[in-house]
Design a protein around this motif. Structure first.
Motif, PDB file in Angstrom:
ATOM      1  N   SER A 195     -32.167 -25.332  18.426  1.00 51.23           N
ATOM      2  CA  SER A 195     -31.295 -24.446  19.188  1.00 51.23           C
ATOM      3  C   SER A 195     -29.853 -24.630  18.763  1.00 51.23           C
ATOM      4  CB  SER A 195     -31.412 -24.743  20.688  1.00 51.23           C
ATOM      5  OG  SER A 195     -32.695 -24.458  21.175  1.00 51.23           O
ATOM      6  N   THR A 196     -29.075 -23.610  18.982  1.00 53.38           N
ATOM      7  CA  THR A 196     -27.638 -23.717  18.806  1.00 53.38           C
ATOM      8  C   THR A 196     -26.978 -23.092  20.018  1.00 53.38           C
ATOM      9  OG1 THR A 196     -25.790 -23.335  17.281  1.00 53.38           O
ATOM     10  CG2 THR A 196     -27.338 -21.499  17.595  1.00 53.38           C
ATOM     11  N   SER A 197     -25.704 -23.297  20.164  1.00 52.10           N
ATOM     12  CA  SER A 197     -24.982 -22.706  21.293  1.00 52.10           C
ATOM     13  C   SER A 197     -23.992 -21.681  20.781  1.00 52.10           C
ATOM     14  CB  SER A 197     -24.246 -23.796  22.082  1.00 52.10           C
ATOM     15  OG  SER A 197     -23.399 -24.549  21.240  1.00 52.10           O
ATOM     16  N   GLY A 198     -23.777 -20.659  21.583  1.00 50.82           N
ATOM     17  CA  GLY A 198     -22.850 -19.603  21.202  1.00 50.82           C
ATOM     18  C   GLY A 198     -22.654 -18.632  22.332  1.00 50.82           C
ATOM     19  N   ILE A 199     -22.012 -17.524  22.030  1.00 47.58           N
ATOM     20  CA  ILE A 199     -21.741 -16.493  23.030  1.00 47.58           C
ATOM     21  C   ILE A 199     -22.850 -15.437  22.984  1.00 47.58           C
ATOM     22  CG2 ILE A 199     -20.187 -14.656  23.752  1.00 47.58           C
ATOM     23  CD1 ILE A 199     -19.103 -17.422  24.357  1.00 47.58           C
ATOM     24  N   VAL A 200     -23.635 -15.405  24.047  1.00 45.88           N
ATOM     25  CA  VAL A 200     -24.623 -14.346  24.242  1.00 45.88           C
ATOM     26  C   VAL A 200     -23.906 -13.232  25.005  1.00 45.88           C
ATOM     27  CG1 VAL A 200     -26.823 -13.750  25.298  1.00 45.88           C
ATOM     28  CG2 VAL A 200     -26.486 -16.039  24.329  1.00 45.88           C
ATOM     29  N   TYR A 201     -23.917 -12.016  24.462  1.00 44.93           N
ATOM     30  CA  TYR A 201     -23.095 -10.974  25.088  1.00 44.93           C
ATOM     31  C   TYR A 201     -23.820  -9.638  25.222  1.00 44.93           C
ATOM     32  CZ  TYR A 201     -22.195  -8.971  20.406  1.00 44.93           C
ATOM     33  OH  TYR A 201     -22.326  -8.386  19.161  1.00 44.93           O
ATOM     34  N   ASN A 202     -23.358  -8.870  26.194  1.00 46.67           N
ATOM     35  CA  ASN A 202     -23.854  -7.525  26.449  1.00 46.67           C
ATOM     36  C   ASN A 202     -23.028  -6.547  25.604  1.00 46.67           C
ATOM     37  OD1 ASN A 202     -23.940  -4.834  27.769  1.00 46.67           O
ATOM     38  ND2 ASN A 202     -25.237  -5.871  29.273  1.00 46.67           N
ATOM     39  N   LYS A 203     -23.672  -5.916  24.650  1.00 51.19           N
ATOM     40  CA  LYS A 203     -22.946  -5.050  23.713  1.00 51.19           C
ATOM     41  C   LYS A 203     -22.333  -3.835  24.407  1.00 51.19           C
ATOM     42  CE  LYS A 203     -25.597  -6.322  19.594  1.00 51.19           C
ATOM     43  NZ  LYS A 203     -26.453  -5.838  18.480  1.00 51.19           N
ATOM     44  N   LYS A 204     -23.023  -3.277  25.382  1.00 46.50           N
ATOM     45  CA  LYS A 204     -22.482  -2.114  26.087  1.00 46.50           C
ATOM     46  C   LYS A 204     -21.234  -2.502  26.875  1.00 46.50           C
ATOM     47  CE  LYS A 204     -23.686   1.714  29.170  1.00 46.50           C
ATOM     48  NZ  LYS A 204     -22.455   1.583  29.986  1.00 46.50           N
ATOM     49  N   ALA A 205     -21.245  -3.698  27.477  1.00 45.12           N
ATOM     50  CA  ALA A 205     -20.059  -4.156  28.205  1.00 45.12           C
ATOM     51  C   ALA A 205     -18.871  -4.278  27.262  1.00 45.12           C
ATOM     52  CB  ALA A 205     -20.342  -5.491  28.876  1.00 45.12           C
ATOM     53  N   PHE A 206     -19.116  -4.791  26.073  1.00 44.87           N
ATOM     54  CA  PHE A 206     -18.046  -4.882  25.077  1.00 44.87           C
ATOM     55  C   PHE A 206     -17.537  -3.483  24.724  1.00 44.87           C
ATOM     56  CE2 PHE A 206     -17.700  -9.117  22.659  1.00 44.87           C
ATOM     57  CZ  PHE A 206     -17.905  -9.850  23.822  1.00 44.87           C
ATOM     58  N   TYR A 263     -22.357 -15.174  28.212  1.00 44.63           N
ATOM     59  CA  TYR A 263     -22.732 -16.559  28.506  1.00 44.63           C
ATOM     60  C   TYR A 263     -22.239 -17.415  27.342  1.00 44.63           C
ATOM     61  CZ  TYR A 263     -26.656 -16.128  31.991  1.00 44.63           C
ATOM     62  OH  TYR A 263     -27.450 -15.964  33.093  1.00 44.63           O
ATOM     63  N   PHE A 264     -21.927 -18.675  27.605  1.00 46.11           N
ATOM     64  CA  PHE A 264     -21.827 -19.660  26.520  1.00 46.11           C
ATOM     65  C   PHE A 264     -22.979 -20.632  26.723  1.00 46.11           C
ATOM     66  CE2 PHE A 264     -19.957 -23.765  24.774  1.00 46.11           C
ATOM     67  CZ  PHE A 264     -20.298 -23.461  23.475  1.00 46.11           C
ATOM     68  N   LEU A 265     -24.090 -20.323  26.055  1.00 49.89           N
ATOM     69  CA  LEU A 265     -25.317 -21.095  26.222  1.00 49.89           C
ATOM     70  C   LEU A 265     -26.067 -21.138  24.898  1.00 49.89           C
ATOM     71  CD1 LEU A 265     -26.604 -19.766  29.678  1.00 49.89           C
ATOM     72  CD2 LEU A 265     -25.718 -22.067  29.222  1.00 49.89           C
ATOM     73  N   GLY A 266     -27.242 -21.724  24.923  1.00 53.45           N
ATOM     74  CA  GLY A 266     -28.068 -21.788  23.734  1.00 53.45           C
ATOM     75  C   GLY A 266     -28.804 -20.486  23.487  1.00 53.45           C
ATOM     76  N   ASN A 267     -29.309 -20.333  22.264  1.00 54.37           N
ATOM     77  CA  ASN A 267     -30.026 -19.110  21.909  1.00 54.37           C
ATOM     78  C   ASN A 267     -31.299 -18.920  22.718  1.00 54.37           C
ATOM     79  OD1 ASN A 267     -30.258 -21.318  19.553  1.00 54.37           O
ATOM     80  ND2 ASN A 267     -32.299 -20.519  19.947  1.00 54.37           N
ATOM     81  N   TRP A 268     -31.756 -19.990  23.379  1.00 52.79           N
ATOM     82  CA  TRP A 268     -32.959 -19.894  24.206  1.00 52.79           C
ATOM     83  C   TRP A 268     -32.822 -18.885  25.334  1.00 52.79           C
ATOM     84  CZ3 TRP A 268     -31.722 -20.962  29.171  1.00 52.79           C
ATOM     85  CH2 TRP A 268     -30.588 -21.763  29.399  1.00 52.79           C
TER      86      TRP A 268
END
Length: 449
Positions: free
Chosen positions: A172-183, A297-302
């Motif tokens: 796993s890695t950590s990163g920003i999971v984001y909602n593209k429509k919100a962006f 989110y700033f969480l893992g790819n899981w």
């Protein structure tokens, strides 16, 4: 199956450990894989052992030449009768004379595995629980003959005296999971590549009435990536957590810990986290990310597949490295999940090893679970991980915590995610660091280190 911990039965200070509870991992260590809510941090062996040299295939590598019945003790109860059945069907195309059965761990996997070890009744294949690496040869067979040593990540995590005893199920890695429509709704046309750009994007989201980042601050475990991954990434040093052994003041404003905690504090001060960070709800937050009420989110790819399952489509969810500074050079931590192992007392060791090798190389489990492959250089089929990797991010493979670090941390009752909570809300965050530096120094002295 839901167990809250990530980990993983959480060792106070493990830079890779998290007990999973509802996400894609679940173990009381740092490596786990179960359908749970939290990430499975990385397993922290008590001693790391040496490198295992690559060797050749097992003597009986041909499919039809290996036979026997094996049992796999798994925490992925959600896969029994479903994905596991499909795996066995494909596995038997290559190994027609091996019968695979699954035993579900309905409770705490780590504890159940230890009970089985104490009774001397281990399954043929299982995940390694939290035991010292020096105990690995007592229970498990060497996996050096699988010919994977030069291909796998984290080969030293479950090795002892030059022999390999465990192979990670995925990373796993950590990163920003984001909602593209919100962006898009906020007018953000490119993902941020620097911290200033990240703050600017957050301001646009806030102005649009979208909460920029769901921190789940109250639950504490969602802060793990901020306190275990970020400090060593900021320092550019995988074993940075072990530097604490050489200091009586390991928590300072100008090192990885202080800088990482200051990033989170800045986001809160600017109003980019939940309005009331002490009343967050984990399950609801996944729905809110999916709907676009929250953007990131700033969480893992899981967590990616969980967000999708909470009410959106895969093409609406993206993933990019958190730009923690203004260098424009992305970096992220890589952490292992549960580790496969084969019982040394198995009556069908060749069959058990063949199954482990097949799971690593051919099952596709890592894509199903949302992991990065345990095989070096193997590109993920998941679009979000492809997006993440396309940024040119430098992946930092984690290292085990020194056993002395864990011992001192436990005696000092240091819980770094809890320190993060104090730091973010304190009027004077320096006093928080001073308090825990004193606790660390006293414990270190008492233990004679």
């Amino acid at each position: 199956m839901n167990k809250k911990l990530f980990s993983l039965g959480f060792v106070m200070i493990t830079s890779l450990s998290l007990a999973l509870t509802g996400c894609g991992s679940g173990n009381n260590n740092n490596n786990a894989s179960t359908a749970t809510d939290e990430p499975a941090a990385s397993a922290k062996p008590d001693n790391s052992g040496g490198n295992a040299a690559a060797t050749t295939e097992p003597a009986a590598a041909g499919g039809a030449d290996i036979s026997g019945k094996i049992t796999f003790l798994t925490n992925r109860t959600d896969m029994i009768g479903k994905e596991y059945d499909e795996y066995v069907k494909r596995f038997n195309e290559k190994y027609p004379n091996i019968k695979v059965e699954f035993e579900a761990s309905q409770t705490d996997y780590n504890q159940q595995a230890k009970v089985r070890m104490a009774s001397g009744e281990l399954p043929d294949v299982m995940f390694i629980p939290t035991i010292p690496n020096s105990d690995l040869p007592k229970y498990f067979a060497s996996l050096d003959d699988l010919g994977l040593n030069d291909q796998i990540t984290f080969k030293d995590f479950k090795s002892y005296e030059g022999k390999l005893y465990g192979i990670t199920t995925g990373n796993s890695t950590s990163g920003i999971v984001y909602n593209k429509k919100a962006f898009a709704d906020a007018g953000i046309t490119e993902v941020p590549k620097t911290w200033d750009e990240f703050l600017a994007a957050s301001e646009k989201l806030k102005a649009k009435g979208i909460i920029p980042l769901a921190s789940n601050f109250k639950d504490k475990w969602p802060l793990n990536n901020w306190v275990y991954d970020m400090p060593r990434i900021i320092e550019g040093k995988a074993d940075f957590p072990n530097d604490k052994l050489n200091s009586d003041t390991p928590f300072t404003m100008d090192n990885g810990y202080g800088k990482a905690l200051s990033l989170l504090r800045e986001l809160n001060e600017k109003g980019y986290l939940e309005k009331d960070i002490n009343s967050t709800n984990w399950e609801q937050s996944k729905k809110d990310i999916a709907s676009g009420k929250f953007a990131m989110y700033f969480l893992g790819n899981w967590v990616i597949n969980q967000v999708i399952d909470a009410g959106t489509t895969s093409d609406n969810v993206g993933f990019f490295p958190l730009p923690y500074d203004n260098s424009g050079k992305p970096a992220a931590a890589l952490s292992p999940d549960f580790f496969y192992a084969v019982s040394k007392d198995s009556k069908n060791i060749d069959a058990a090893k063949a199954f482990v090798k097949w799971m690593i190389e051919e099952s596709g489990y890592e894509d199903f679970a949302g992991f990065i492959s345990p095989l070096k250089g193997k590109e993920s089929k998941l679009p979000q991980l492809k997006e993440f990797q396309s940024t040119g991010v430098q992946m930092q493979e984690g290292t085990p915590d020194d056993a002395k670090v864990t011992e001192i941390s436990n005696k000092a009752q240091i819980d770094i995610p809890a320190i993060a909570q104090e730091f973010v809300l304190a009027k004077d965050p320096q006093k928080v660091l001073d308090k825990w530096n004193k606790a660390w120094a006293n414990a270190k002295k008492d233990l004679g280190y």
